[in-house]
Design a protein around this motif. Structure first.
Motif, PDB file in Angstrom:
ATOM      1  N   THR A  94       0.830  -1.202   0.000  1.00 35.13           N
ATOM      2  CA  THR A  94       0.000   0.000   0.000  1.00 35.13           C
ATOM      3  C   THR A  94       0.861   1.247   0.000  1.00 35.13           C
ATOM      4  O   THR A  94       0.632   2.180  -0.779  1.00 35.13           O
ATOM      5  CB  THR A  94      -0.947   0.005   1.217  1.00 35.13           C
ATOM      6  OG1 THR A  94      -1.717  -1.198   1.202  1.00 35.13           O
ATOM      7  CG2 THR A  94      -1.881   1.191   1.182  1.00 35.13           C
ATOM      8  N   ALA A  95       1.872   1.274   0.850  1.00 35.00           N
ATOM      9  CA  ALA A  95       2.763   2.435   0.928  1.00 35.00           C
ATOM     10  C   ALA A  95       3.537   2.626  -0.371  1.00 35.00           C
ATOM     11  O   ALA A  95       3.682   3.752  -0.855  1.00 35.00           O
ATOM     12  CB  ALA A  95       3.729   2.271   2.100  1.00 35.00           C
ATOM     13  N   GLU A  96       4.023   1.525  -0.947  1.00 24.37           N
ATOM     14  CA  GLU A  96       4.772   1.618  -2.204  1.00 24.37           C
ATOM     15  C   GLU A  96       3.896   2.118  -3.343  1.00 24.37           C
ATOM     16  O   GLU A  96       4.313   2.966  -4.137  1.00 24.37           O
ATOM     17  CB  GLU A  96       5.370   0.257  -2.560  1.00 24.37           C
ATOM     18  CG  GLU A  96       6.503  -0.162  -1.655  1.00 24.37           C
ATOM     19  CD  GLU A  96       6.930  -1.605  -1.860  1.00 24.37           C
ATOM     20  OE1 GLU A  96       6.263  -2.349  -2.620  1.00 24.37           O
ATOM     21  OE2 GLU A  96       7.936  -1.998  -1.241  1.00 24.37           O
ATOM     22  N   GLU A  97       2.689   1.592  -3.443  1.00 25.47           N
ATOM     23  CA  GLU A  97       1.775   2.007  -4.510  1.00 25.47           C
ATOM     24  C   GLU A  97       1.373   3.471  -4.332  1.00 25.47           C
ATOM     25  O   GLU A  97       1.250   4.209  -5.306  1.00 25.47           O
ATOM     26  CB  GLU A  97       0.535   1.115  -4.538  1.00 25.47           C
ATOM     27  CG  GLU A  97       0.822  -0.321  -4.938  1.00 25.47           C
ATOM     28  CD  GLU A  97       1.352  -0.453  -6.353  1.00 25.47           C
ATOM     29  OE1 GLU A  97       0.906   0.279  -7.247  1.00 25.47           O
ATOM     30  OE2 GLU A  97       2.229  -1.309  -6.565  1.00 25.47           O
ATOM     31  N   SER A  98       1.186   3.887  -3.100  1.00 22.19           N
ATOM     32  CA  SER A  98       0.834   5.277  -2.826  1.00 22.19           C
ATOM     33  C   SER A  98       1.974   6.211  -3.225  1.00 22.19           C
ATOM     34  O   SER A  98       1.758   7.233  -3.868  1.00 22.19           O
ATOM     35  CB  SER A  98       0.513   5.450  -1.341  1.00 22.19           C
ATOM     36  OG  SER A  98       0.216   6.794  -1.066  1.00 22.19           O
ATOM     37  N   ALA A  99       3.183   5.835  -2.861  1.00 17.29           N
ATOM     38  CA  ALA A  99       4.352   6.655  -3.192  1.00 17.29           C
ATOM     39  C   ALA A  99       4.577   6.734  -4.698  1.00 17.29           C
ATOM     40  O   ALA A  99       5.015   7.768  -5.214  1.00 17.29           O
ATOM     41  CB  ALA A  99       5.595   6.108  -2.497  1.00 17.29           C
ATOM     42  N   ALA A 100       4.264   5.651  -5.390  1.00 18.98           N
ATOM     43  CA  ALA A 100       4.460   5.607  -6.837  1.00 18.98           C
ATOM     44  C   ALA A 100       3.322   6.282  -7.596  1.00 18.98           C
ATOM     45  O   ALA A 100       3.412   6.470  -8.809  1.00 18.98           O
ATOM     46  CB  ALA A 100       4.594   4.152  -7.297  1.00 18.98           C
ATOM     47  N   GLY A 101       2.268   6.642  -6.894  1.00 17.51           N
ATOM     48  CA  GLY A 101       1.119   7.252  -7.555  1.00 17.51           C
ATOM     49  C   GLY A 101       0.408   6.276  -8.470  1.00 17.51           C
ATOM     50  O   GLY A 101      -0.194   6.657  -9.463  1.00 17.51           O
ATOM     51  N   SER A 102       0.488   5.017  -8.117  1.00 20.47           N
ATOM     52  CA  SER A 102      -0.085   3.962  -8.943  1.00 20.47           C
ATOM     53  C   SER A 102      -1.603   4.051  -8.997  1.00 20.47           C
ATOM     54  O   SER A 102      -2.247   4.543  -8.087  1.00 20.47           O
ATOM     55  CB  SER A 102       0.323   2.601  -8.382  1.00 20.47           C
ATOM     56  OG  SER A 102      -0.323   1.571  -9.071  1.00 20.47           O
TER      57      SER A 102
END
Length: 103
Positions: free
Chosen positions: A36-44
């Motif tokens: 969740t954090a990675e996808e949020s940071a990537a703007g996915s």
């Protein structure tokens, strides 16, 4: 988790089973929280809400397996509820500010 398990008067095999179930669920919760954090940071475009819900579901399972208060249930209610128009606008505004700051 270990403290809770030690405070119970169960046999060792039962404690091991509980500890393994709680640990497996906690590991999955952490994995989905990281996604969740990675996808949020990537703007996915992936559904952050769905990933977050899975993380919380696994956290609830870990807490239930460990026999402790299920505090993750409150988080689940926050994610599951429909956001108001004002909350959606605020989230969009915050997203625009993050995008502007990153450029």
């Amino acid at each position: 988790m270990n403290t809770v398990l030690r405070s119970r008067a169960w046999d060792t095999a039962a404690l091991e089973e509980i500890m393994h179930a709680a640990h497996a669920a906690a590991t999955e919760a952490e994995r989905f929280a990281t996604y969740t954090a990675e996808e949020s940071a990537a703007g996915s475009g992936r559904s952050l809400r769905a990933l977050g819900a899975r993380a919380i579901d696994h956290a609830k399972q870990a807490q239930i397996a460990a026999g402790v208060d299920c505090t993750a249930a409150g988080l689940a209610r926050l994610i599951e509820r429909v956001r108001t128009v004002a909350e959606l606008r605020e989230a969009q505004h915050a997203e625009r500010e993050r995008e502007a700051a990153s450029h």
